[in-house]
Design an enzyme around this catalytic site. Structure first.
Site, short mmCIF file in Angstrom:
data_model
loop_
_atom_site.label_atom_id
_atom_site.label_comp_id
_atom_site.label_asym_id
_atom_site.label_seq_id
_atom_site.Cartn_x
_atom_site.Cartn_y
_atom_site.Cartn_z
N THR A 29 0.85 -1.20 0.00
CA THR A 29 0.00 0.00 0.00
C THR A 29 0.88 1.25 0.00
O THR A 29 1.95 1.26 0.61
CB THR A 29 -0.88 -0.01 1.26
OG1 THR A 29 -1.72 -1.17 1.22
CG2 THR A 29 -1.77 1.23 1.34
N GLY A 30 0.39 2.29 -0.65
CA GLY A 30 1.10 3.57 -0.64
C GLY A 30 1.42 4.01 -2.06
O GLY A 30 1.10 3.33 -3.03
N THR A 32 4.34 4.32 -3.63
CA THR A 32 5.31 3.48 -4.34
C THR A 32 4.64 2.18 -4.78
O THR A 32 4.83 1.72 -5.91
CB THR A 32 6.54 3.20 -3.45
OG1 THR A 32 6.91 4.40 -2.76
CG2 THR A 32 7.72 2.72 -4.27
N GLY A 87 6.17 -0.78 0.04
CA GLY A 87 7.02 0.35 0.39
C GLY A 87 7.33 0.40 1.87
O GLY A 87 7.03 -0.53 2.62
N ASP A 89 8.39 3.51 5.23
CA ASP A 89 8.64 4.89 5.65
C ASP A 89 10.07 5.07 6.12
O ASP A 89 10.62 6.17 5.98
CB ASP A 89 7.65 5.28 6.75
CG ASP A 89 6.23 5.17 6.25
OD1 ASP A 89 5.89 5.87 5.29
OD2 ASP A 89 5.46 4.33 6.78
N GLY A 102 0.67 5.04 5.50
CA GLY A 102 -0.63 5.01 4.83
C GLY A 102 -1.72 4.35 5.67
O GLY A 102 -2.85 4.20 5.22
N GLU A 108 -0.58 -5.08 6.20
CA GLU A 108 0.76 -5.24 5.60
C GLU A 108 1.56 -6.28 6.38
O GLU A 108 2.25 -7.12 5.80
CB GLU A 108 1.49 -3.89 5.60
CG GLU A 108 0.86 -2.90 4.63
CD GLU A 108 1.43 -1.50 4.74
OE1 GLU A 108 1.27 -0.75 3.77
OE2 GLU A 108 2.00 -1.15 5.78
N LYS A 126 14.26 7.21 2.33
CA LYS A 126 13.72 6.35 3.40
C LYS A 126 14.81 5.64 4.20
O LYS A 126 14.52 5.01 5.21
CB LYS A 126 12.77 5.31 2.80
CG LYS A 126 11.66 5.87 1.90
CD LYS A 126 10.67 6.67 2.70
CE LYS A 126 9.49 7.17 1.89
NZ LYS A 126 8.61 6.19 1.35
C1 5RP Z 1 1.41 2.24 4.11
C2 5RP Z 1 2.88 2.05 4.13
C3 5RP Z 1 3.65 2.55 2.98
O1 5RP Z 1 4.34 1.49 2.40
C4 5RP Z 1 4.60 3.60 3.44
O2 5RP Z 1 3.88 4.62 4.12
C5 5RP Z 1 5.37 4.23 2.26
O3 5RP Z 1 4.47 4.95 1.49
P1 5RP Z 1 4.91 5.69 0.16
O4 5RP Z 1 5.28 4.63 -0.82
O5 5RP Z 1 3.67 6.46 -0.24
O6 5RP Z 1 6.06 6.60 0.47
O7 5RP Z 1 3.46 1.50 5.04
O8 5RP Z 1 0.81 1.85 5.31
#
Ligand code: 5RP
Length: 224
Positions: A29-30, A32, A87, A89, A102, A108, A126
Site C-alpha cells: 500500500t502507498g 510506491t 514500500g 517509511d 498510509g 501489511e 527512506k
Molecule cells: C502504508 C505504508 C507505505 O508502504 C509507506 O507509508 C510508504 O508509502 P509511500 O510509498 O507512499 O512513500 O506502510 O501503510
C-alpha cells in the site's frame, strides 16, 4: 535530478523482476506500491492473483483487471505466496522497517508474514541509520485511546491521534514521535504487548528480505 515520484516509479519498475509469473503475489500500500501496481498491469505480467494489504490497493488492482484473493482464499488454495512487494517509511541497515504511513500496517504485517520473500521498495530518502525519526504508527482499538496514549508517553513517546482516519479494520492510528528504537525486535514486541494495541509499524520480527532503493544513480538491491 530525479524527483521523488520518479524515484518511486523507478524502484517500482525494478521490483517487477521479482514477480514470479503464474504465482500469487502479495501487494502493499502507498504511492510506491501504487506505481508497482500500475506497472504490473502495464507490463501485462500474468499472476495467479494478488493478495492486497489494503482496500485501496485491492480496488486499484481490480481496476486494472488483476484478480484479488483474500488471504484465506489464497491459503485455502494450497499455493504459496512467494513474493510480497511493499514500500516503507524508514529502512535501517539491517532492513528493519517502519511502515504504516498510509495506515495499512496491520494488513501489511499479515501479508508480509504469509509471504516467503518481502521485497521492500523505496527511494533513498527512506534509508536511515536507526529507526525512529518517522513517527511510529500504532493501530489501536478505539476504546483504548487514552490508555495506550498514557503508556506510550510513559515509554518516552509523544502520541498524536491521526485525525479523521479509520483503518480498514475500523481502528484508530496513533503516530508516535520522540521514540528511540535501539532494539527494533524487542521494541516491536514491547509495543504489541500493550493492551489495546493491534499492531505497531515496526517491521523487525518479519523485516524485509530484500530492499530495492532508488537514487539518482540507479537502483541498489540490499540484503542482509
Ligand atoms: C502504508 C505504508 C507505505 O508502504 C509507506 O507509508 C510508504 O508509502 P509511500 O510509498 O507512499 O512513500 O506502510 O501503510
Amino acid at each position: 535530478m530525479s524527483d521523488s515520484n520518479d524515484l518511486k516509479r523507478t524502484v517500482a519498475r525494478a521490483a517487477l523482476s521479482h514477480v514470479i509469473p503464474g504465482e500469487l503475489l502479495g501487494v502493499g500500500t502507498g504511492s510506491t506500491a501504487n506505481h508497482f501496481i500500475d506497472l504490473l498491469a502495464a507490463e501485462s505480467i500474468s499472476i495467479a492473483g494478488a493478495i492486497a494489504s489494503s482496500e485501496a490497493s485491492a480496488t486499484r488492482l481490480r481496476g486494472h483487471g488483476i484478480p484479488v484473493l483474500t488471504l484465506d482464499e489464497a491459503l485455502a488454495s494450497g499455493r504459496r505466496i512467494p513474493v510480497y512487494v511493499d514500500g516503507a517509511d524508514e529502512i535501517d541497515p539491517g532492513l528493519n522497517l517502519i511502515k504504516g504511513g498510509g495506515g495499512a500496517l496491520t494488513r501489511e504485517k499479515i501479508v508480509a508474514a504469509a509471504s516467503d520473500c518481502f521485497v521492500c521498495i523505496a527511494d533513498e530518502s527512506k534509508c536511515v541509520d536507526s529507526l525512529g525519526r518517522f513517527p511510529l504508527p500504532v493501530e489501536i482499538i478505539p476504546m483504548a485511546l487514552g490508555l495506550v496514549s498514557r503508556e506510550l508517553v510513559r515509554m518516552g513517546g509523544i502520541p498524536a491521534l491521526r485525525e479523521g482516519f479509520i483503518t480498514d479494520n475500523g481502528n484508530f492510528i496513533l503516530d508516535v514521535s520522540g521514540l528511540h528504537v535501539f532494539d527494533p525486535v524487542a521494541f516491536e514486541s514491547e509495543l504489541d504487548h500493550l493492551a489495546g494495541v493491534v499492531t505497531n509499524g515496526l517491521f523487525a520480527r518479519r523485516k524485509a528480505d530484500i530492499a530495492l532503493v532508488s537514487s539518482a544513480d540507479g537502483v541498489r538491491s540490499l540484503r542482509v
